[in-house]
Design an enzyme around this catalytic site. Structure first.
Site, short mmCIF file in Angstrom:
data_model
loop_
_atom_site.label_atom_id
_atom_site.label_comp_id
_atom_site.label_asym_id
_atom_site.label_seq_id
_atom_site.Cartn_x
_atom_site.Cartn_y
_atom_site.Cartn_z
N ASP A 133 -7.51 -8.01 0.09
CA ASP A 133 -6.62 -8.30 1.21
C ASP A 133 -7.40 -8.07 2.47
O ASP A 133 -8.30 -7.22 2.50
CB ASP A 133 -5.39 -7.38 1.21
CG ASP A 133 -5.72 -6.01 1.79
OD1 ASP A 133 -6.35 -5.20 1.07
OD2 ASP A 133 -5.41 -5.76 2.97
N CYS A 157 -12.76 -29.83 5.28
CA CYS A 157 -11.52 -29.08 4.98
C CYS A 157 -10.33 -30.03 4.80
O CYS A 157 -10.18 -31.00 5.53
CB CYS A 157 -11.25 -28.09 6.11
SG CYS A 157 -9.75 -27.11 5.86
N ASP A 175 0.86 -1.18 0.00
CA ASP A 175 0.00 0.00 0.00
C ASP A 175 0.90 1.24 0.00
O ASP A 175 2.14 1.12 0.07
CB ASP A 175 -0.98 -0.03 1.18
CG ASP A 175 -0.26 0.01 2.51
OD1 ASP A 175 0.96 0.21 2.54
OD2 ASP A 175 -0.93 -0.16 3.54
N CYS A 235 -6.78 -29.55 9.76
CA CYS A 235 -7.97 -30.40 9.80
C CYS A 235 -7.65 -31.86 9.51
O CYS A 235 -8.37 -32.76 9.94
CB CYS A 235 -9.03 -29.87 8.83
SG CYS A 235 -9.80 -28.36 9.46
N CYS A 250 -7.04 -28.97 4.91
CA CYS A 250 -5.80 -28.32 5.36
C CYS A 250 -5.04 -29.22 6.34
O CYS A 250 -5.59 -30.17 6.89
CB CYS A 250 -6.10 -26.96 5.99
SG CYS A 250 -6.64 -27.02 7.71
N HIS A 259 -5.20 -22.84 8.91
CA HIS A 259 -6.55 -23.23 8.51
C HIS A 259 -7.31 -22.07 7.87
O HIS A 259 -7.93 -22.22 6.82
CB HIS A 259 -7.34 -23.78 9.70
CG HIS A 259 -8.80 -23.92 9.41
ND1 HIS A 259 -9.33 -25.01 8.74
CD2 HIS A 259 -9.84 -23.07 9.62
CE1 HIS A 259 -10.63 -24.83 8.57
NE2 HIS A 259 -10.97 -23.67 9.10
#
Lengths: 381, 381
Positions: free
Chosen positions: A273, A311, A90, A316, A313, A342
């Site tokens: 974002d 999930c 930014d 998980c 990931c 996660h």
């Protein structure tokens, strides 16, 4: 930086490719936030594994620490961070207005004091561009003035006038530095203009048109997610997007909840974002397809199930809610590391699902399904 | 649990294999410490990548939280932690004596209060064994009484007497539970006796002989690294090891600095655990072959070099001292995560180097080189 729309639905939602000096970014894309030069609690190698292709860094924070001289001496942000993917920075403007004290703003720029040690600093539209070039950012933001919410009509007028003025001066600096671009760490960087205008559709249109006339590689929509009711932010985005060149990438700054990103992709937004997935993780909150859950909740004390059985990931696949709750109650770092992983997986998966739905021409069905789920679970889903 | 010596040097230092219900542990081995059910700041998958084959968990902490009932209900420690490798648990005795308040000790056991909420708990040699079996530990420690340093002769006498008494009762409980071992998560667990005796060689010998007569799968040496000068601890280990069955694994609890582990391997020790690599990492201190360095030091502000150019860890392959310093100064979690990874890599590499030197028959040269380096760099090397 080159952008290409490769497919769209209902003439608005679109899937695309952003080619940067640090690899391809498939859009719609979510950018994990690395405020002070690190996405909190995540190894860069794990970010890559999660499928992140671009992260955001905050110029304001990096200006204060480690400072632009250090970034220059050490060869730019990518090398410093050990991050091979793309970086969006930014302009520093938003934090100057929200974090620093004793600021003095006029058309030249902003004099402000560091929130770390009170030392005085000056930021102008020209310096904002130059700092980001030195840092080696791939996607560079013009300095803007982000008005608070709510703002008076004259405050909004003033912010838009100054944002356009500063965008033009940033663009001039960009062009003046054109010959030396090759000497910066990322010669292929792109410059974005930022649309302000609060909830005023006329001002948003005016700002977008004027930025379009100046000419930028991409356009950001600022002043959203600054305290307004979410539906108003969504309306502001809708009223802005239609005035932006469809051939350029569009980025809504600081957004948002999963449902907001879905609705904004539906309006034609490409980049997002937000600190929510990482910040909430540090507070023990996890996203699931059925809304957020707080893993500190005593109902999970003996729960052998993962956060979400849907999930895939690492968290998980390997850890129970009971274990995560134990880690959080014990204030163990691993708890927030696993939740951060996660939540980022959840966000990045959602973007991938959206890209797939757009590529396969089933966006309408996808959108309807997401809206239905949101109604069922009310919040955060 | 089965142990096998596969090679030795000078009749003392040896390389071996410990077969557990959760995989092979090559010795000499270092066990990262996972006090409250997590090696602080490290994903289990990264521990595996680092080459860790066994970790240590503290029975005392796990008794208080999450509690033994939860561990039983959720199928034991390995499943709860998502850790597929071996786990050694201490008996809880050390922490009962050092952390809890209002304890009352007699030959039956210890009544103490949780340091978390003050609730009263009872630990006996029988319960210590049973708790560890329920938790599914691979390497189970007898309850011992660890005297402070320095301790009076009568305190040492008393601690050794009680430690032997408790070891015998723990062994009886172990045998009584033999028929139900198959119902615990780790049927192949092994039971260790712990040698106490402070700096008194006669008491150490007595304790070791009596534990040998009771018969255990392995032997731990306790009461080292409790505040004594390091050379005295080393002497106590030397005077104990010679009284231990060479066919059984030997474990020095809570040790230590790299040089101490080298010296103790030279005496015939097989297993170590220590909080130093992980704790120092959280304080910004990294191990190198030339001693410890503090990454907060301002001399590293612009240093583009890794912690150690000799090191092949993820941290050293990707990040500069300047970046690590920036993370530490900014109090970013990633800083301690990267240092923890590095320090564990350093420790685990050292163990691997020792195994290799022993396997290749060049232990004497290895030892001489390490001692020379230590002299050169004085401390911590």
């Amino acid at each position: 930086m080159k952008f290409r729309v490769i497919g769209s639905a209902a003439d608005q939602a679109r899937v695309g490719e952003l080619n940067t000096g640090h690899g391809l970014v498939r859009t719609p894309a979510f950018m994990p936030v690395g405020t002070r030069g690190t996405v909190k609690g995540v190894f860069p190698r794990d970010l890559l594994d999660l499928g992140a292709q671009v992260i955001l860094c905050n110029t304001y924070h990096l200006l204060l620490r480690p400072g632009i001289d250090l970034l220059r001496d050490l060869g730019g942000l990518h090398r410093f961070l050990g991050w091979p993917g793309a970086i969006l920075t930014d302009s520093g403007g938003y934090q100057v207005f929200s974090l620093s004290s004793l600021r003095r703003v006029d058309d030249h720029g902003v004099v402000f004091r560091s929130h770390l040690d009170g030392s005085p600093l000056f930021l102008s539209p020209e310096l904002a561009v130059e700092f980001q070039l030195i840092a080696g950012s791939d996607l560079i933001m013009s300095l803007d003035e982000c008005p608070p919410w709510p703002a008076s009509p004259s405050e909004l007028d003033q912010a838009v006038r100054r944002t356009v003025l500063w965008a033009a001066r940033g663009k001039e600096a960009w062009e003046r530095l054109q010959d030396s671009h090759a000497s910066f760490p990322t010669p292929e960087a792109g410059l974005f203009g930022i649309v302000q205008g609060g909830g005023d559709a006329r001002l948003r249109a005016l700002c977008a048109e004027e930025l379009g006339a100046i000419g930028f590689d991409g356009f950001a929509i600022g002043g959203v997610s600054v305290g307004e009711p979410p539906e108003e932010g969504l309306r502001a985005v809708a009223e802005t997007v239609v005035h932006l060149d469809p051939a350029r990438p569009r980025y809504v700054m600081g957004v948002g909840e999963p449902w907001q990103m879905v609705e904004m992709v539906n309006l034609g937004v490409d980049l997002f974002d937000c600190v929510l997935p990482t910040r909430l993780a540090r507070h023990g909150v996890a996203y699931t397809g059925m809304g957020r859950i707080s893993l500190r909740n005593s109902s999970f004390r003996l729960d052998p199930a993962p956060i979400s059985s849907e999930c895939g990931c690492y968290t998980c696949r390997n850890f129970s809610r009971a274990y995560l709750r134990h880690l959080l109650k014990s204030e163990e770092i691993l708890g927030l590391m696993l939740l951060t992983l996660h939540n980022l997986y959840f966000y990045l998966c959602l973007m991938k699902e959206m890209r797939t739905a757009l590529e396969r021409g089933c966006w309408e069905a996808f959108l309807a399904e997401k809206r239905k789920r949101r109604e069922e679970f009310e919040e955060g889903g």
